[in-house]
Design an enzyme around this catalytic site. Structure first.
Site, mmCIF file in Angstrom:
data_model
loop_
_atom_site.group_PDB
_atom_site.id
_atom_site.type_symbol
_atom_site.label_atom_id
_atom_site.label_comp_id
_atom_site.label_asym_id
_atom_site.label_seq_id
_atom_site.Cartn_x
_atom_site.Cartn_y
_atom_site.Cartn_z
ATOM 1 N N ARG A 1 7.756 4.992 2.577
ATOM 2 C CA ARG A 1 8.207 5.557 3.850
ATOM 3 C C ARG A 1 8.522 7.051 3.755
ATOM 4 O O ARG A 1 8.655 7.719 4.778
ATOM 5 C CB ARG A 1 9.439 4.803 4.348
ATOM 6 C CG ARG A 1 9.150 3.373 4.784
ATOM 7 C CD ARG A 1 10.386 2.721 5.385
ATOM 8 N NE ARG A 1 10.043 1.565 6.190
ATOM 9 C CZ ARG A 1 9.919 0.328 5.723
ATOM 10 N NH1 ARG A 1 10.123 0.093 4.447
ATOM 11 N NH2 ARG A 1 9.596 -0.667 6.524
ATOM 12 N N ASP B 1 14.226 -2.395 -4.292
ATOM 13 C CA ASP B 1 14.492 -3.487 -3.353
ATOM 14 C C ASP B 1 15.263 -4.573 -4.096
ATOM 15 O O ASP B 1 14.753 -5.685 -4.335
ATOM 16 C CB ASP B 1 13.175 -4.020 -2.796
ATOM 17 C CG ASP B 1 12.448 -2.953 -1.984
ATOM 18 O OD1 ASP B 1 13.018 -2.491 -0.988
ATOM 19 O OD2 ASP B 1 11.331 -2.567 -2.361
ATOM 20 N N GLN C 1 15.567 -7.946 -2.509
ATOM 21 C CA GLN C 1 14.280 -8.652 -2.524
ATOM 22 C C GLN C 1 14.042 -9.317 -3.885
ATOM 23 O O GLN C 1 13.554 -10.448 -3.963
ATOM 24 C CB GLN C 1 13.150 -7.668 -2.204
ATOM 25 C CG GLN C 1 11.763 -8.257 -2.331
ATOM 26 C CD GLN C 1 10.680 -7.331 -1.799
ATOM 27 O OE1 GLN C 1 10.414 -7.329 -0.601
ATOM 28 N NE2 GLN C 1 10.046 -6.558 -2.671
ATOM 29 N N GLN D 1 7.223 -9.554 7.989
ATOM 30 C CA GLN D 1 8.494 -9.062 7.463
ATOM 31 C C GLN D 1 8.987 -7.827 8.223
ATOM 32 O O GLN D 1 9.974 -7.212 7.818
ATOM 33 C CB GLN D 1 8.404 -8.799 5.961
ATOM 34 C CG GLN D 1 7.529 -7.641 5.533
ATOM 35 C CD GLN D 1 7.360 -7.592 4.021
ATOM 36 O OE1 GLN D 1 6.604 -8.365 3.446
ATOM 37 N NE2 GLN D 1 8.087 -6.703 3.362
ATOM 38 N N GLY E 1 9.787 -3.874 -7.790
ATOM 39 C CA GLY E 1 10.621 -2.694 -8.035
ATOM 40 C C GLY E 1 12.088 -2.982 -7.747
ATOM 41 O O GLY E 1 12.423 -3.647 -6.759
ATOM 42 N N HIS F 1 4.932 2.305 -7.743
ATOM 43 C CA HIS F 1 3.935 1.229 -7.858
ATOM 44 C C HIS F 1 3.151 1.381 -9.165
ATOM 45 O O HIS F 1 2.840 0.378 -9.828
ATOM 46 C CB HIS F 1 2.944 1.279 -6.687
ATOM 47 C CG HIS F 1 3.557 1.028 -5.340
ATOM 48 N ND1 HIS F 1 3.684 2.001 -4.387
ATOM 49 C CD2 HIS F 1 4.072 -0.108 -4.803
ATOM 50 C CE1 HIS F 1 4.246 1.486 -3.304
ATOM 51 N NE2 HIS F 1 4.497 0.212 -3.532
ATOM 52 N N LEU G 1 0.538 3.604 -2.150
ATOM 53 C CA LEU G 1 1.004 3.524 -3.537
ATOM 54 C C LEU G 1 1.548 4.874 -4.017
ATOM 55 O O LEU G 1 0.980 5.921 -3.735
ATOM 56 C CB LEU G 1 -0.135 3.083 -4.468
ATOM 57 C CG LEU G 1 -0.780 1.718 -4.190
ATOM 58 C CD1 LEU G 1 -1.714 1.324 -5.331
ATOM 59 C CD2 LEU G 1 0.258 0.628 -3.957
ATOM 60 N N HIS G 2 2.650 4.810 -4.751
ATOM 61 C CA HIS G 2 3.260 6.009 -5.335
ATOM 62 C C HIS G 2 3.586 5.708 -6.793
ATOM 63 O O HIS G 2 3.249 4.617 -7.310
ATOM 64 C CB HIS G 2 4.497 6.425 -4.532
ATOM 65 C CG HIS G 2 5.480 5.313 -4.282
ATOM 66 N ND1 HIS G 2 6.153 4.670 -5.291
ATOM 67 C CD2 HIS G 2 5.871 4.717 -3.136
ATOM 68 C CE1 HIS G 2 6.944 3.756 -4.785
ATOM 69 N NE2 HIS G 2 6.783 3.741 -3.467
ATOM 70 N N GLY H 1 0.809 -1.218 0.000
ATOM 71 C CA GLY H 1 0.000 0.000 0.000
ATOM 72 C C GLY H 1 0.837 1.261 0.000
ATOM 73 O O GLY H 1 2.034 1.226 -0.303
#
Ligand code: PAF
Length: 309
Positions: free
Chosen positions: A189, A152, A155, A61, A149, A37, A33-34, A31
């Site tokens: 963030r 990360d 990830q 996480q 994305g 995203h 979202l920017h 969520g």
């Protein structure tokens, strides 16, 4: 766009899509979202006939309970954004739907990929939480393609390893980091940065740019490049958790940037921990970048928002 809360309803939707010969793209999100995203949703809409955006703030996480409770929750805005970007379904399950009473399973990628960088600082449990929820989301949605994305980067490597090791029938696509006009990488963030911290955070892309410039100028010693990165951060009064130059496939530290390498940073700025990265290509190398290669890994920027009035 439909908002779906249960796996049963989601599966029914996906069954209908498949019955009519469609394909499914998944954009997993937590969520807030920017534009980053939105770039993933755009790609999913372009690649598949039906796009599912998942919105789930995954408690497994977050090592730090205060980070979890401070994580922005903006479902109404997220739904509007996902719909405007062309998503067909927003899958927003409750915690109990994902982790029902008595839930006792975990999916882990073990070893250096989850122990280095973020794993060394947040604990490998962070990635165990990510791989558990990503496996569950892939099982719930059963997408043809899932979009992540490149901000990360670790990830992405971990998810690719998960998919390869478990033979999960999905293609993983990584898309470039989207940046503000001044270079700051978009992150959910960022909304928690004060004006002063937001100004100081620009030191992160400045540090990356300084390393890229030094490399282009012929400096390929990793220790020297890390000293270059430290300058803009120190000038802004920022003490990084780590700045590292590593092999982009294994995340093992590099001593010389004589092959494509990943520059990765984690920097606390006020109450927020920001991460960023860039691929470093030695001037002399045309070697492909394993694991992270693919169209569009390079960064691009969001055009500046026009002044109002
Ligand atoms: O990148 C994220 O937002 C999360 O780690 C993900 C992939 C949605 C899993 O919770």
């Amino acid at each position: 766009m439909r908002i779906v809360r249960t796996t049963a309803e989601l599966r029914e939707h996906v069954r209908d899509v498949r019955a009519s010969g469609g394909t499914v793209g998944l954009v997993p999100t937590m969520g807030a979202l920017h534009a980053g995203h939105v770039s993933l949703i755009d790609a999913a809409v372009g690649r598949t006939s039906n796009t599912v955006v998942s919105l789930f703030v995954n408690p497994r996480q977050f090592g730090d309970a205060s980070d979890l409770s401070a994580y922005p929750r903006t479902e109404e805005d997220d739904a509007a954004r996902a719909q405007a970007a062309g998503a067909d379904v927003l899958f927003a399950p409750d915690v109990d739907e994902v982790y029902p009473d008595g839930y006792a399973s975990e999916v882990r990628v073990s070893g250096p990929l989850t122990e280095r960088l973020e794993g060394a600082h947040r604990g490998p449990e962070h990635f165990h939480g990510v791989t558990t929820v990503v496996t569950k989301l892939l099982n719930m949605v059963a997408p043809d393609v899932a979009f992540f994305g490149a901000k990360d980067a670790q990830q992405v490597l971990v998810v690719r390893r998960l998919v390869r090791d478990l033979d999960l029938p999905v293609e993983i696509v990584a898309l470039p980091t989207v940046r503000e006009a001044d270079g700051l990488a978009l992150s959910s963030r960022n909304v928690r940065l004060s004006a002063d911290d937001r100004a100081r955070a620009v030191a992160i892309p400045r540090a990356i740019e300084a390393v890229v410039a030094a490399l282009a100028g012929g400096e390929d010693d990793a220790a020297a490049l890390l000293r270059v990165a430290a300058g803009p951060l120190a000038d802004a009064g920022l003490a990084p958790e780590y700045v590292a130059i590593v092999d982009p496939a294994t995340l093992a530290p590099r001593t010389t940037v004589d092959a494509p390498s990943l520059l990765a940073l984690a920097v606390p700025v006020g109450p927020v921990r920001l991460i960023d990265n860039a691929l470093l290509s030695p001037v002399t190398s045309d070697a492909p970048v394993p694991a992270l290669s693919g169209a569009g890994w390079s960064d691009h920027r969001v055009p500046p928002t026009p002044e109002k009035g």
